[in-house]
Design a protein around this motif. Structure first.
Motif, short mmCIF file in Angstrom:
data_model
loop_
_atom_site.label_atom_id
_atom_site.label_comp_id
_atom_site.label_asym_id
_atom_site.label_seq_id
_atom_site.Cartn_x
_atom_site.Cartn_y
_atom_site.Cartn_z
N GLY A 23 -69.49 55.96 -23.74
CA GLY A 23 -69.73 54.98 -24.81
C GLY A 23 -69.44 53.57 -24.34
O GLY A 23 -70.19 52.62 -24.62
N LYS A 24 -68.34 53.43 -23.59
CA LYS A 24 -67.96 52.10 -23.11
C LYS A 24 -68.90 51.64 -22.00
O LYS A 24 -69.20 50.45 -21.88
CB LYS A 24 -66.52 52.11 -22.61
CG LYS A 24 -65.51 52.32 -23.69
CD LYS A 24 -65.61 51.23 -24.76
CE LYS A 24 -65.06 51.72 -26.08
NZ LYS A 24 -65.41 50.85 -27.21
N LYS A 26 -71.96 52.36 -21.91
CA LYS A 26 -73.18 51.94 -22.58
C LYS A 26 -73.03 50.49 -23.05
O LYS A 26 -73.96 49.69 -22.96
CB LYS A 26 -73.42 52.85 -23.78
CG LYS A 26 -74.85 52.83 -24.27
CD LYS A 26 -75.06 53.94 -25.28
CE LYS A 26 -76.45 53.89 -25.86
NZ LYS A 26 -76.64 54.87 -26.93
N LEU A 27 -71.84 50.17 -23.54
CA LEU A 27 -71.57 48.79 -23.97
C LEU A 27 -71.69 47.84 -22.80
O LEU A 27 -72.29 46.76 -22.89
CB LEU A 27 -70.16 48.72 -24.58
CG LEU A 27 -69.72 47.34 -25.08
CD1 LEU A 27 -70.62 46.86 -26.19
CD2 LEU A 27 -68.27 47.40 -25.57
N ALA A 29 -73.45 48.32 -20.14
CA ALA A 29 -74.85 48.23 -19.77
C ALA A 29 -75.60 47.31 -20.74
O ALA A 29 -76.39 46.46 -20.34
CB ALA A 29 -75.49 49.61 -19.77
N TYR A 30 -75.30 47.48 -22.04
CA TYR A 30 -76.03 46.69 -23.04
C TYR A 30 -75.76 45.20 -22.88
O TYR A 30 -76.66 44.37 -23.07
CB TYR A 30 -75.63 47.14 -24.45
CG TYR A 30 -76.44 46.47 -25.54
CD1 TYR A 30 -77.71 46.94 -25.88
CD2 TYR A 30 -75.95 45.36 -26.21
CE1 TYR A 30 -78.45 46.33 -26.85
CE2 TYR A 30 -76.69 44.74 -27.20
CZ TYR A 30 -77.94 45.23 -27.52
OH TYR A 30 -78.69 44.62 -28.48
N THR A 31 -74.51 44.89 -22.55
CA THR A 31 -74.18 43.47 -22.44
C THR A 31 -74.56 42.90 -21.07
O THR A 31 -74.30 41.75 -20.78
CB THR A 31 -72.68 43.24 -22.69
OG1 THR A 31 -71.94 44.12 -21.86
CG2 THR A 31 -72.32 43.49 -24.13
N PRO A 113 -67.98 40.56 -19.86
CA PRO A 113 -67.88 41.97 -20.24
C PRO A 113 -67.06 42.77 -19.23
O PRO A 113 -66.31 43.66 -19.62
CB PRO A 113 -69.33 42.44 -20.23
CG PRO A 113 -70.17 41.24 -20.22
CD PRO A 113 -69.37 40.12 -19.68
N GLN A 116 -63.45 42.23 -19.97
CA GLN A 116 -63.10 42.88 -21.22
C GLN A 116 -62.83 44.36 -20.98
O GLN A 116 -61.88 44.93 -21.50
CB GLN A 116 -64.24 42.71 -22.23
CG GLN A 116 -64.31 41.34 -22.85
CD GLN A 116 -63.06 41.01 -23.64
OE1 GLN A 116 -62.48 41.88 -24.28
NE2 GLN A 116 -62.61 39.76 -23.55
N GLN A 120 -59.37 46.67 -21.35
CA GLN A 120 -59.24 47.81 -22.26
C GLN A 120 -58.92 49.11 -21.53
O GLN A 120 -58.37 50.03 -22.12
CB GLN A 120 -60.54 47.98 -23.06
CG GLN A 120 -60.64 46.94 -24.16
CD GLN A 120 -61.87 47.19 -25.00
OE1 GLN A 120 -62.55 48.21 -24.87
NE2 GLN A 120 -62.17 46.24 -25.87
#
Lengths: 151, 904
Positions: A23-24, A26-27, A29-31, A113, A116, A120
């Motif tokens: 999930g992370k 994917k984030l 990749a999206y950003t 990103p 970030q 995390q």
């Protein structure tokens, strides 16, 4: 055409990101942006200030450093290779030039990103440290070898 | 301006006022006759007086007069026309016709007088406004620091407005009304002196008491004017300083401030209201009480036999005539007071000690002489308002062609010297001589053309970029462009009658020669040269590319832009860059454009919508009708789910949220709710508002950017089909508002760039944007279209206060404006603060090259540098410290000077 789901698969194969949940990724990749390079186009240039790291989605690239006799290719990069992270981690200039050999598609991961994610996921920071230590060991070994040969 | 509005009016409209009085006097006999005729008609033909038998006749049209005995006439009558004898019915016709003609004559008089008064008033209003602005233009500059722009604007616009209406009536109305009132009074007096005295006493009470009561009204009126003006000033300040208001959370303070002012205004106005009606009440009371006194006293006299009934009735009838002119007279007086207050208030504001001599700003169509000896300051000292020293006595000589830099901390003195060189400040002691003449005695037509001045915060009024740039070339109308016609003559006559300038704004005011151009044809060349100097050319070019073509130029541009489209395509192919631009094709889905752009496939002009249908409503209808809605709602749902999945857990301050696109961070919760509702049941049952929200997400989707993999071939084909339907069934009220993309034709609503590219830049390619831009520029250059594009960019509206330009661009415009007129002395006062040091330095070198290249000796330059490193390019560098020149470094020879290291 590159899709988010494929990119996530790709990122998971990068050792640095292996421990991070999809999930992370994917984030991440999206950003990030998918960028296509033409043969001979430069992805990063030595001594430029960098603001992104790259994962090659498809294609090959040469890593080179300029020398008196012209550019010397020191390594080659292929699908799934991750590079350019040193410059964004330490705000140092790029240490080498990366040039696309043929048509090449890469995921450009921006500094923000990336940091970030590091914040995390401490495991990612640990992995990063391990990777850097490995490289340091190798470089030190190379240096000793080089000194011995020149002696 | 005169202190009294009457003196002012008399001074500028003496002849008109006298003429008006004469006309009024001339109209009175006709008025009287028209009042008298009904009596004759009734008594004569209708009642039968003088027509006792049917064959009786009366004389009409007899013209005769008698010369009084004291002129030697001896009572003899001179008959010019014996008249004609008319029977009763004929007499009726005759008298009625006469009556009608008097009515018409009276009407004509009234019309003439009103129009004349109106024109007179409007002329005076125009004159007054013009004089105010004219005076404003001659105010000494320090005065402007104490003025609020919106207050001045209110004075010129609103406060003098009622004056125009009054001026026409200023003299005529009281004269007319007074004569009426006096006549009535005299008539009463003739009937009965006692009753006349009673009437006179009451009138006297009215005339004395009412103005006293009104004195309070006057004071209130003045207060009202001042508070209202201050309110306008404050509102203006809020608008100008809105950023300060917002960043300091001061909106509520501003609200309270305004409410406080409005409160004051309310109580003043309410007070006025109360007084006004009190006065009215007393006035009416007095008017209505009088008949009571007449009945009482007159009745008593009649009973005691001192007055006959006929006289009493006549007096009462005459008194009826009295109140109306009196009331009007009192109203006129009220208006006079009001207007006088307004006038005095405005005039006071515009009467300040020392305005500039009009001679200094006289229109001059000749080219002023050049500065060819030297500009010198000797013992120049400058103080601010409070008396603090800004510049210690300083002396400086600038020979023609000198390039002198001033460096030092902000406020060290260089900037004040620069201001003084541009005649912007008045020195406390010492003086500036230009070719031996003191600068303050030189007219603006010399200093304003021979000296160029640029500073960092030049205020640029709303205009086109072109007009902002050539502002410094418009000193006087040089080429007449107005044709001699009745309209232009009338236009000029009116201007003259109001004391306005007779110069015509429509003439060509541009001083081409000053810019080094021959005429309008090659001005653009000079402009481009200057734009390059200040590094603004590329900005203007890009503005031009992004602009729509003006309607009047469409015809001419069409073929050229279409040719550029082909040429660009060719160039793209030749440079193996085809993949950088995805062409528009009505039959194909454009992957790099959003779903909505693909549906509409055109450019809309919201201003041109002519009806209730908006583009969005129509789009929704098309999407429903073509059965695309379910698919798009589904797609929106998918996008929403993915975005919530990715970003839903992030803290609200996480910077990654900025990269979400499609949805704004504060919409996440709304969409979460929508997704929950939508996944609960059938998709077709989703509520209308939710569907719209989901559709909105789908509309913005661009596959290569968002990469959810949701646009399969089938959906793409469906969208292209819907595009066709959108176009075919376009309702009439939208037909002018949407221009579709069509190969081989120009899209008049799209920018030049979109017309030439005729596609979307594929920005997933590295450097695609840069390469496309470079190829575009090459194409434009090779086709000679760059000039047209730059011209288009120059027509860009810079917005109020040039807010549509960046600060750096504004500063560049300010410098360009000073350069285009090729002054002999260029004064630059920290004009480029918004640029970084490198850009400033590059501009300095370019400008100095230009200045030195303007023949021998070239332009003299005095530049207060924001960045001391650029000092190396100058002939001399003055270092200012604490208001004095601490160090002056000469550089021998320009070329060597350039090789030197920057001054330490």
């Amino acid at each position: 055409m590159s899709l988010l789901s494929n990119e996530v698969e790709l990122l998971r194969r990068v050792p640095l990101f292996a421990g991070i949940e999809p999930g992370k990724l994917k984030l991440l990749a999206y950003t990030s942006d998918v960028v296509t390079y033409e043969p001979g186009q430069v992805l990063v240039r030595k001594d430029d200030i960098g603001d992104a790291a790259y994962v090659i989605i498809e294609g090959d690239a040469d890593v080179s450093v300029p020398a008196d006799t012209g550019d010397i290719t020191v390594a080659e990069l292929h699908d799934g290779d991750f590079f350019g992270e040193i410059a964004i981690l330490c705000d140092t200039p790029r240490t080498a030039t990366v040039t696309a050999k043929g048509e090449l598609t890469a995921l450009r991961i921006r500094k923000e990103p990336f940091f970030q994610l590091m914040k995390q996921f401490p495991e990612m920071a640990v992995e990063m440290t391990r990777l850097l230590a490995e490289r340091l060991t190798r470089t030190t070994a190379d240096l000793i070898e080089a000194q011995r040969q020149s002696a | 301006m005169d202190q009294s509005i009457f003196r002012y009016t008399w001074r500028f409209s003496k002849r008109d006022q006298i003429w008006l009085l004469l006309v009024v006097v001339a109209s009175l006999p006709f008025y009287f006759l028209s009042l008298d005729l009904p009596k004759q008609i009734i008594n004569g033909p209708i009642q039968g007086e003088g027509f006792s038998s049917p064959t009786d006749t009366e004389t009409a049209l007899r013209i005769a007069f008698s010369i009084p005995a004291w002129l030697g006439g001896g009572g003899n009558e001179f008959v010019l026309f014996d008249g004609i004898e008319l029977e009763r019915v004929a007499m009726l016709f005759y008298l009625c016709t006469l009556f009608l003609s008097f009515v018409l004559i009276n009407g004509a008089f009234k019309l003439y007088i009103s129009v004349f008064k109106g024109r007179l008033g409007e002329r005076m209003l125009r004159r007054m406004r013009y004089q105010l602005v004219d005076t404003l233009l001659r105010f000494p500059l320090p005065q402007f620091r104490r003025m609020r722009s919106s207050e001045v604007a209110t004075m010129v616009k609103d406060e003098v407005e009622p004056l125009g209406g009054f001026i026409g009536d200023a003299y005529v109305q009281p004269a007319f009304l007074l004569s009426q009132a006096v006549t009535a009074m005299v008539f009463i007096m003739l009937q009965s002196v006692t009753l006349g005295l009673v009437a006179g006493a009451i009138v006297a009470v009215q005339v004395i008491l009412i103005p006293r009561l009104r004195r309070r009204l006057l004071i209130l009126g003045r207060q009202r004017q001042l508070t209202a003006r201050a309110l306008a000033g404050r509102v203006g300040e809020i608008v100008e300083g809105i950023i300060g208001v917002r960043v300091n959370d001061a909106t509520n303070w501003e609200r309270a401030e305004i409410a406080n002012r409005l409160g004051k205004i309310f109580f003043i106005r309410f007070d006025i209201y109360q007084w006004k009606f009190l006065v009215k009440f007393i006035n009416n009371l007095l008017a209505q009480v009088t008949p009571f006194i007449f009945y009482l006293i007159g009745g008593y006299f009649a009973i005691t036999g001192r007055l006959d009934i006929g006289q009493l009735v006549a007096v009462i009838a005459a008194y009826k005539e009295l109140p109306s002119p009196l009331k009007d007279l009192i109203d006129w007086d009220q208006q006079r007071l009001d207007v006088q207050v307004k006038y005095t208030q405005v005039v006071e504001q515009f009467t300040i000690g020392k305005v500039l001599d009009p001679e200094l700003q006289k229109l001059d169509t000749n080219t002023p002489p050049r500065i060819d000896r030297e500009v010198s300051a000797s013992g120049l000292a400058i103080r601010d308002d409070s008396g603090a020293t800004l510049l210690e006595p300083t002396s400086l000589k600038l020979a023609p062609g000198d390039a002198v830099a001033a460096v030092g901390p902000v406020g060290a003195g260089g900037e004040y010297l620069a201001e003084a060189l541009a005649k912007l400040s008045v020195p406390d002691s010492g003086r500036i001589l230009i070719d031996g003449s003191a600068i303050e005695g030189l007219p603006d037509s010399f200093t304003g053309r021979r000296i160029g001045y640029a500073e960092a915060n030049t205020y640029l009024p709303q205009s086109s970029l072109m007009n902002a740039l050539i502002y410094g070339l418009r000193h006087a109308p040089l080429r007449s462009q107005t044709e001699e016609s009745r309209e232009t003559r009338q236009w000029l006559t009116e201007a003259r009658a109001s004391g306005n300038t007779e110069t015509n704004i429509d003439d060509d005011w541009i001083d081409y020669a000053a810019a080094g151009a021959e005429g309008p044809e090659d001005l653009l060349v000079r402009l481009r040269e200057v734009l390059v100097l200040v590094d603004l050319e590329n900005d203007v070019y890009r503005l031009g590319l992004r602009s729509k073509m003006p309607e009047e130029a469409l015809g001419e541009m069409e073929s050229r832009v279409l040719a550029a489209r082909d040429a660009f395509r060719e160039r793209l192919v030749k440079n193996r860059g085809e993949q950088y631009v995805e062409m528009f094709d009505p039959e194909r889905y454009v992957v790099n454009a959003s779903v909505k752009e693909n549906l509409i496939f055109g450019v809309s002009d919201p201003d041109a919508i002519d009806g209730e249908n908006t583009e969005d409503q129509y789009l929704a209808k098309v999407v429903t009708d073509t059965g695309l809605e379910e698919k798009l709602v589904n797609m929106g749902l998918n996008v929403a789910e993915t975005l919530i999945d990715l970003f839903g857990d992030l803290a609200p301050d996480n910077p990654l949220l900025e990269r979400m696109d499609l949805m704004s961070p504060d919409e996440i919760d709304d969409y979460r709710a929508i997704v929950r509702r939508a996944s609960a049941g059938e998709l077709s049952e989703v509520e209308e508002s939710d569907r719209r929200a989901l559709l909105r997400l789908a509309y913005g989707y661009i596959e290569p950017r968002h990469r959810h993999g949701m646009l399969d071939d089938e959906l793409q084909a469906a969208i292209v089909a819907a595009r066709q339907a959108f176009r075919d069934n376009l309702p009439d009220d939208l037909s002018g508002a949407i221009v579709f993309y069509q190969p081989g034709s120009l899209n008049s609503a799209a920018s030049v760039q979109d017309n030439v590219l005729f596609g979307r830049i594929v920005d997933t390619y590295a450097e695609a944007v840069e390469r496309v831009n470079a190829l575009l520029r090459e194409t434009m250059d090779s086709l000679g279209l760059t000039d047209a594009i730059i011209e288009l960019g120059l027509s860009f509206d810079v917005g109020s206060g040039a807010k549509r330009l960046s600060l750096a661009q504004q500063q560049k415009v300010s410098l360009a404006r000073a350069l285009i007129k090729r002054p002999d002395l260029l004064v630059v006062n920290r004009a480029l603060t918004a640029l970084d040091a490198n850009a400033q330095d590059a501009t300095v070198t370019r400008v100095l090259d230009f200045a030195r290249g303007l023949g021998d000796p070239g332009m003299t330059v005095f530049w207060v540098l924001g960045h001391p490193g650029s000092g190396q390019w100058f002939d001399r560098v003055l270092t200012f410290e604490n208001g004095r020149i601490a160090k002056s470094e000469e550089r021998s020879g320009t070329e060597e000077g350039r090789a030197l290291e920057p001054a330490k």
